[in-house]
Design a protein around this motif. Structure first.
Motif, PDB file in Angstrom:
ATOM      1  N   ALA A  64      46.181  33.990  41.134  1.00 41.81           N
ATOM      2  CA  ALA A  64      46.457  35.035  40.143  1.00 41.81           C
ATOM      3  C   ALA A  64      47.779  34.805  39.418  1.00 41.81           C
ATOM      4  CB  ALA A  64      46.450  36.402  40.815  1.00 41.81           C
ATOM      5  N   GLY A  65      48.790  34.268  40.111  1.00 43.64           N
ATOM      6  CA  GLY A  65      50.078  34.031  39.464  1.00 43.64           C
ATOM      7  C   GLY A  65      50.608  35.279  38.783  1.00 43.64           C
ATOM      8  N   SER A  66      50.924  35.164  37.500  1.00 47.34           N
ATOM      9  CA  SER A  66      51.491  36.300  36.761  1.00 47.34           C
ATOM     10  C   SER A  66      50.442  37.339  36.379  1.00 47.34           C
ATOM     11  CB  SER A  66      52.162  35.803  35.471  1.00 47.34           C
ATOM     12  OG  SER A  66      53.264  34.998  35.798  1.00 47.34           O
ATOM     13  N   ASN A  67      49.160  36.983  36.539  1.00 49.48           N
ATOM     14  CA  ASN A  67      48.102  37.900  36.101  1.00 49.48           C
ATOM     15  C   ASN A  67      47.703  38.834  37.236  1.00 49.48           C
ATOM     16  OD1 ASN A  67      45.940  39.202  35.035  1.00 49.48           O
ATOM     17  ND2 ASN A  67      44.737  37.379  34.547  1.00 49.48           N
ATOM     18  N   SER A  68      48.375  39.992  37.297  1.00 53.08           N
ATOM     19  CA  SER A  68      48.096  40.912  38.404  1.00 53.08           C
ATOM     20  C   SER A  68      46.700  41.532  38.292  1.00 53.08           C
ATOM     21  CB  SER A  68      49.168  42.005  38.485  1.00 53.08           C
ATOM     22  OG  SER A  68      49.339  42.618  37.237  1.00 53.08           O
ATOM     23  N   HIS A  69      46.064  41.377  37.118  1.00 53.88           N
ATOM     24  CA  HIS A  69      44.691  41.875  36.969  1.00 53.88           C
ATOM     25  C   HIS A  69      43.704  40.998  37.728  1.00 53.88           C
ATOM     26  CE1 HIS A  69      45.943  44.802  34.035  1.00 53.88           C
ATOM     27  NE2 HIS A  69      46.613  43.868  33.390  1.00 53.88           N
ATOM     28  N   ARG A  70      44.149  39.790  38.098  1.00 55.70           N
ATOM     29  CA  ARG A  70      43.245  38.896  38.814  1.00 55.70           C
ATOM     30  C   ARG A  70      43.447  38.922  40.318  1.00 55.70           C
ATOM     31  NH1 ARG A  70      42.665  32.897  36.597  1.00 55.70           N
ATOM     32  NH2 ARG A  70      41.429  32.787  38.497  1.00 55.70           N
ATOM     33  N   ILE A  71      44.212  39.879  40.792  1.00 60.89           N
ATOM     34  CA  ILE A  71      44.430  39.994  42.238  1.00 60.89           C
ATOM     35  C   ILE A  71      43.089  40.177  42.935  1.00 60.89           C
ATOM     36  CG2 ILE A  71      45.304  41.576  44.015  1.00 60.89           C
ATOM     37  CD1 ILE A  71      47.824  41.877  42.337  1.00 60.89           C
ATOM     38  N   THR A  72      42.834  39.341  43.938  1.00 60.30           N
ATOM     39  CA  THR A  72      41.529  39.407  44.624  1.00 60.30           C
ATOM     40  C   THR A  72      41.642  39.988  46.030  1.00 60.30           C
ATOM     41  OG1 THR A  72      41.833  37.151  45.409  1.00 60.30           O
ATOM     42  CG2 THR A  72      40.596  37.424  43.362  1.00 60.30           C
ATOM     43  N   THR A  73      42.858  40.288  46.481  1.00 61.34           N
ATOM     44  CA  THR A  73      42.995  40.933  47.788  1.00 61.34           C
ATOM     45  C   THR A  73      42.349  42.311  47.688  1.00 61.34           C
ATOM     46  OG1 THR A  73      45.021  39.749  48.310  1.00 61.34           O
ATOM     47  CG2 THR A  73      44.651  41.810  49.485  1.00 61.34           C
ATOM     48  N   THR A  74      41.319  42.540  48.505  1.00 70.89           N
ATOM     49  CA  THR A  74      40.564  43.784  48.365  1.00 70.89           C
ATOM     50  C   THR A  74      40.666  44.640  49.622  1.00 70.89           C
ATOM     51  OG1 THR A  74      38.598  42.586  49.052  1.00 70.89           O
ATOM     52  CG2 THR A  74      38.850  42.964  46.705  1.00 70.89           C
ATOM     53  N   ALA A  75      40.584  45.929  49.381  1.00 73.22           N
ATOM     54  CA  ALA A  75      40.599  46.905  50.468  1.00 73.22           C
ATOM     55  C   ALA A  75      39.279  47.654  50.414  1.00 73.22           C
ATOM     56  CB  ALA A  75      41.759  47.864  50.264  1.00 73.22           C
ATOM     57  N   ARG A  76      38.580  47.682  51.523  1.00 78.68           N
ATOM     58  CA  ARG A  76      37.341  48.470  51.527  1.00 78.68           C
ATOM     59  C   ARG A  76      37.387  49.445  52.691  1.00 78.68           C
ATOM     60  NH1 ARG A  76      35.878  43.657  53.982  1.00 78.68           N
ATOM     61  NH2 ARG A  76      34.514  43.905  55.808  1.00 78.68           N
ATOM     62  N   ARG A  77      36.766  50.581  52.489  1.00 82.76           N
ATOM     63  CA  ARG A  77      36.785  51.615  53.523  1.00 82.76           C
ATOM     64  C   ARG A  77      35.825  51.277  54.652  1.00 82.76           C
ATOM     65  NH1 ARG A  77      39.371  56.272  52.259  1.00 82.76           N
ATOM     66  NH2 ARG A  77      39.837  56.656  50.062  1.00 82.76           N
ATOM     67  N   ASP A  78      36.236  51.645  55.865  1.00 80.45           N
ATOM     68  CA  ASP A  78      35.351  51.541  57.022  1.00 80.45           C
ATOM     69  C   ASP A  78      35.601  52.800  57.835  1.00 80.45           C
ATOM     70  OD1 ASP A  78      33.509  50.301  58.775  1.00 80.45           O
ATOM     71  OD2 ASP A  78      35.176  49.700  60.082  1.00 80.45           O
TER      72      ASP A  78
END
Length: 377
Positions: free
Chosen positions: A121-135
């Motif tokens: 992602a570098g400078s593009n924070s819109h491309r952040i792929t770290t995801t949080a999902r509910r459990d």
């Protein structure tokens, strides 16, 4: 208070921190300095008084970092722990998060790292792929981060992720407090050629299970929270760079006053004196913009602070690189010896041009936001 004229309190803070810095000097012990700065109330100067902080703002915190840097002993984790994480928790955290973290961040007994940058992602924070999902009521966090400072010494890392429905096009960044020993949270030290007290890490989060209260604030306020942390980060990076530039310049000035090759000290020659004078002017100009940015941020003007913080960080990075380069050049061969300690700053000075946002991205920001020019991406 006028943002460009320092109050008596600020001047007093400056001289007090400068004398602390002088006591520790270039060969400082990071932990010892951190503890003493905390005990004197300098680390938490920007955090609310109700939680053991100084009740000041980024203006005061940036003075602390600049003066420590000017004495040759900057504390990089100040940019992260009190400035980014402390600010975000103070502004958006739940009462329980504030109780748990702010007093400890203020008195230096706990530190927090900040994880936003990703390999792809570098400078593009819109491309952040770290995801949080509910459990159930928990969250499961999965992703990778890179160039995260001080994770080994931090009690937790404030991780920027996205709630999963962000993938449908609704961008929803969210911030989680991840304890250092959380299961599935791994770190690998990056081998840097940078001579710094703090180490850099790549992080892997593999279904890290977090309780509901690990989420900072409201899951819908993500972008606001993010910028609440990123503006202080830019101001503090400027302070870091200005302090480093001042340190290098002071060494060069002392050397140029004494070093005599022909009849007079080399500092009497304009080819030596003028570039040092220019470097000083540029550092002073960068500091003015930094003070403006801190003033706007502390006054609650997030938009105005965003523009000024970016400009301050840009100006300080450029001024720092030039000051260090000129200082090394002034000392000649001595500028590359370990004895004078300037050569290692050549690499360190570059950091301020690259991180936390590159100068090109700042120029993009100013082109689009300030000048209203169309985007290229």
């Amino acid at each position: 208070m006028h943002p460009t004229l320092e109050s008596e309190e600020h001047k007093a803070l400056r001289s007090a921190v400068a004398s602390l810095g002088k006591r520790h000097g270039r060969n400082f012990d990071r932990e010892a300095l951190w503890k003493e700065a905390a005990k004197l109330g300098y680390l938490g100067v920007n955090l609310p008084e109700a939680y053991g902080g100084g009740g000041g703002g980024i203006a005061e915190l940036s003075i602390v970092l600049e003066e420590l840097g000017a004495a040759g002993c900057p504390l990089l984790m100040m940019v992260v722990s009190p400035a980014i994480c402390g600010t975000v928790i103070a502004r958006f955290g739940t009462d329980a998060q504030k109780q748990e973290w702010l007093p400890a961040l203020a008195d230096g007994t706990r530190t927090m790292a900040f994880g936003i940058t990703e390999p792809d992602a570098g400078s593009n924070s819109h491309r952040i792929t770290t995801t949080a999902r509910r459990d159930g009521t928990d969250w499961l966090l999965t992703g990778r981060k890179v160039f995260i400072s001080g994770v080994d010494i931090a009690d937790a890392t404030l991780i920027v992720g996205r709630t999963e429905d962000a993938r449908t096009g609704h961008l929803k960044p969210c911030l989680f407090i991840v304890p250092r020993d959380a299961e599935g949270f791994q770190r690998r030290q990056i081998d840097m050629e940078l001579n710094a007290a703090e180490k850099q890490f790549e992080l892997t989060l593999d279904d890290v299970r977090l309780p509901a209260d690990a989420l900072v604030g409201d899951e819908d306020a993500g972008l606001l929270q993010l910028f609440a942390g990123l503006n202080p980060e830019r101001v503090m990076t400027a302070a870091f760079a200005i302090g480093m530039g001042r340190y290098a310049l002071a060494q060069a000035i002392a050397y140029a006053r004494d070093r005599t090759v022909w009849k007079a000290p080399i500092g009497s020659h304009q080819a030596i004196a003028h570039p040092l004078a220019q470097a000083h002017i540029e550092l002073e100009l960068a500091r003015l913009m930094m003070q403006k940015a801190a003033h706007l941020y502390d006054a609650g003007d997030d938009m105005g602070a965003g523009e000024a913080a970016n400009m301050a960080k840009y100006a300080a990075g450029e001024a720092c690189v030039k000051a260090v380069d000129q200082a090394v050049h002034t000392l000649g061969g001595n500028g590359l010896t370990r004895e004078f300690g300037l050569a290692s700053l050549i690499t360190a000075a570059r950091v301020a041009r690259i991180a936390p946002v590159s100068r090109e991205m700042i120029l993009n920001y100013v082109s689009h936001q300030t000048l209203g020019l169309p985007k290229s991406y």
